[in-house]
Design a protein around this motif. Structure first.
Motif, short mmCIF file in Angstrom:
data_model
loop_
_atom_site.label_atom_id
_atom_site.label_comp_id
_atom_site.label_asym_id
_atom_site.label_seq_id
_atom_site.Cartn_x
_atom_site.Cartn_y
_atom_site.Cartn_z
N SER A 130 0.87 -1.09 -0.28
CA SER A 130 -0.01 -0.09 -0.03
C SER A 130 0.95 1.18 0.03
N LEU A 131 0.41 2.35 -0.34
CA LEU A 131 1.06 3.83 -0.16
C LEU A 131 0.26 5.03 -0.18
N ILE A 132 0.75 5.90 0.08
CA ILE A 132 0.15 7.25 0.07
C ILE A 132 1.05 8.09 -0.75
N ALA A 133 0.77 9.16 -1.70
CA ALA A 133 1.68 10.01 -2.28
C ALA A 133 1.20 11.23 -2.80
N LEU B 262 7.27 15.76 -10.83
CA LEU B 262 7.85 15.16 -9.74
C LEU B 262 6.75 14.40 -8.90
N ALA B 263 6.96 13.27 -8.19
CA ALA B 263 6.13 12.40 -7.46
C ALA B 263 6.87 11.90 -6.14
N SER B 264 6.31 11.74 -5.12
CA SER B 264 6.78 11.09 -3.94
C SER B 264 5.76 10.25 -3.26
N ALA B 265 6.08 9.08 -2.67
CA ALA B 265 5.28 8.12 -1.91
C ALA B 265 5.97 7.58 -0.63
N LEU B 266 4.91 7.12 0.25
CA LEU B 266 5.43 6.59 1.44
C LEU B 266 4.79 5.21 1.24
N VAL B 267 5.74 4.19 1.16
CA VAL B 267 5.12 2.90 0.81
C VAL B 267 5.38 1.84 1.96
N ARG B 268 4.40 0.78 1.89
CA ARG B 268 4.50 -0.24 2.82
C ARG B 268 4.61 -1.59 1.99
N ASP C 271 -2.85 7.77 -8.52
CA ASP C 271 -4.06 7.85 -8.12
C ASP C 271 -4.28 8.15 -6.45
N ALA C 272 -3.07 7.86 -5.81
CA ALA C 272 -3.15 8.15 -4.39
C ALA C 272 -2.92 9.90 -4.48
N ALA C 273 -1.86 10.40 -5.18
CA ALA C 273 -1.84 11.76 -5.32
C ALA C 273 -3.17 12.46 -5.46
N ASP D 106 -5.92 11.85 -2.65
CA ASP D 106 -5.39 12.11 -1.17
C ASP D 106 -5.72 10.83 -0.24
N ALA D 107 -5.64 9.72 -0.57
CA ALA D 107 -5.90 8.62 0.04
C ALA D 107 -5.12 7.39 -0.09
N ARG D 108 -4.74 6.41 0.96
CA ARG D 108 -4.02 5.36 0.66
C ARG D 108 -4.37 4.45 -0.24
N ILE D 109 -3.69 3.66 -0.78
CA ILE D 109 -3.87 2.98 -1.96
C ILE D 109 -3.54 1.54 -1.41
N HIS D 110 -4.48 0.63 -1.74
CA HIS D 110 -3.84 -0.94 -1.42
C HIS D 110 -3.81 -1.63 -2.66
N LEU D 111 -2.55 -2.15 -2.99
CA LEU D 111 -2.45 -3.02 -4.14
C LEU D 111 -2.64 -4.35 -4.05
#
Length: 383
Positions: free
Chosen positions: A216-219, A244-250, A372-374, A377-382
């Motif tokens: 999952s991630l937010i971005a 540019l883009a950035s993401a916090l991922v799990r 999509d997360a950007a 503004d929501a966490r996306i689960h893959l």
């Protein structure tokens, strides 16, 4: 007609058809021309047919690259009985149609990344490849770097323990200048995603191969220069995708991560790199110093601990096939030779090399999830 999986003949000469003669087209031509000379033991190839427009350019580039024939009709190339492998090095919007046509004709396909403009197109390509039974390869050449594959071996051997955190970055400055003219890379209909599709997918390919799938991630993402000048003073046109883009991922394995991507980072030319933090140590890599790997291990006398700089050499196969001594360096085009060689070996009955369309789809799901997360503004689960 290309052979299907399980029908490999290592002695059969494979005809290569190349669509596109730009930077990556030349890279593919060099790779297939030189793979057997460098690596050995591969099925012989013929540089059979080259396609570009107009026809005069195709003829000229075929002579320069060493192809036997030229055409300005890519559909004729994919139907040609003398072509076994179709290399697609065109702008992104053309990948989907060309790959589907090539696979329908029973050809193996070596396609540059990203697979397609949209996730739906990429999913279709992966499904068709599976149904057709042909071999596919996607141009993630950086994961064929001997330094990277050594890092992967170190992780798998437990040298840094359990992975707990990943930091990854890819920065270039080819879109940093606000006065740079508008090109197809700024149009969603031509390029799809911007920095994510051009650069971010390379970073994702690396971290996923090292740390496993992203769960999952937010971005966030942004367009730095919202318009660019048109040629000959004809005004300015909107930039439709991200700079540019950035993401916090799990990661599915439990690690966390931070990914940062920019095509507007002044001074950075190909700063594609990562830190892999483990419970026993750390691995650091930067593509701008692509023949080096840094390793820290928490072992032994604390007073003697520090980073070890590993210079890739013959011990890190297949580096030794290019040069017999460490410190003498290989380059970006050499990575494409390794990639093409692995693909030829796979077609001849060797182990799967990848990333094929199925694995590349995993990477592209991540970059589209970041977008999509950007936007949401929501966490996306893959998963």
């Amino acid at each position: 007609m290309a052979r299907m999986r399980g029908e490999a003949d290592p002695t059969r000469t494979l005809g290569v058809g190349l669509i596109g003669t730009g930077f990556m087209g030349k890279c593919h031509a060099l790779a297939y021309r030189n793979a057997n000379a460098v690596l050995g033991g591969l099925p012989p190839v013929r540089l059979e047919l080259l396609c570009d427009v107009p026809d005069e350019k195709a003829t000229r580039m075929a002579e320069q690259f060493g192809f036997a024939r030229a055409t300005d009709d890519w559909r004729a190339l994919v139907r040609d009985d003398a072509v076994d492998i179709v290399c697609i090095t065109t702008p992104n919007r053309m990948h989907h149609e060309m790959a589907l046509a090539a696979m329908a004709a029973g050809k193996h396909v070596h396609c540059e990344k990203p697979l397609a403009l949209t996730l739906a197109q990429a999913e279709e390509m992966a499904q068709v490849a599976q149904d057709a039974g042909v071999h596919t390869m996607v141009g993630y050449n950086y994961i064929h770097n001997p330094a990277f594959t050594h890092a992967k071996r170190l992780v798998e051997a437990g040298e840094i323990g359990r992975i707990v955190h990943v930091r990854g970055w890819v920065d270039e400055d080819y879109q940093a200048d606000p006065d740079l003219p508008w090109t197809w890379r700024a149009a969603v209909a031509e390029a799809g995603l911007g920095a994510l599709g051009d650069l971010g997918c390379h970073l994702v390919s690396m971290v996923c191969r090292l740390a496993g799938p992203i769960d999952s991630l937010i971005a966030d993402m942004a367009t730095v220069h919202e318009t660019r000048p048109l040629a000959e003073g004809a005004g300015r046109q909107a930039v439709e995708n991200e700079d540019l883009a950035s993401a916090l991922v799990r990661f599915a394995g439990g690690a966390t991560g931070v990914l940062a991507i920019s095509r507007s980072a002044w001074g950075r030319k190909n700063r594609l790199g990562f830190e892999i933090h483990g419970t026993k140590g750390l691995i650091v890599f930067d593509q701008e110093r692509m023949n080096e790997l840094m390793l820290y291990r928490n072992a032994g006398d604390k007073a003697l601990q520090g980073f070890t700089t590993i210079l890739t050499g013959p011990e890190h196969a297949p580096f030794g096939a290019f040069v017999p001594a460490a410190g003498h360096q290989i380059g970006m085009n050499d990575l494409k030779i390794i990639e093409a060689g692995a693909f030829l070996a796979e077609i001849a009955g060797g182990p799967r090399a990848g990333p094929d369309f199925k694995e590349a789809l995993v990477f592209e799901r991540v970059i589209h999830a970041i977008a999509d997360a950007a936007r949401s503004d929501a966490r996306i689960h893959l998963a």
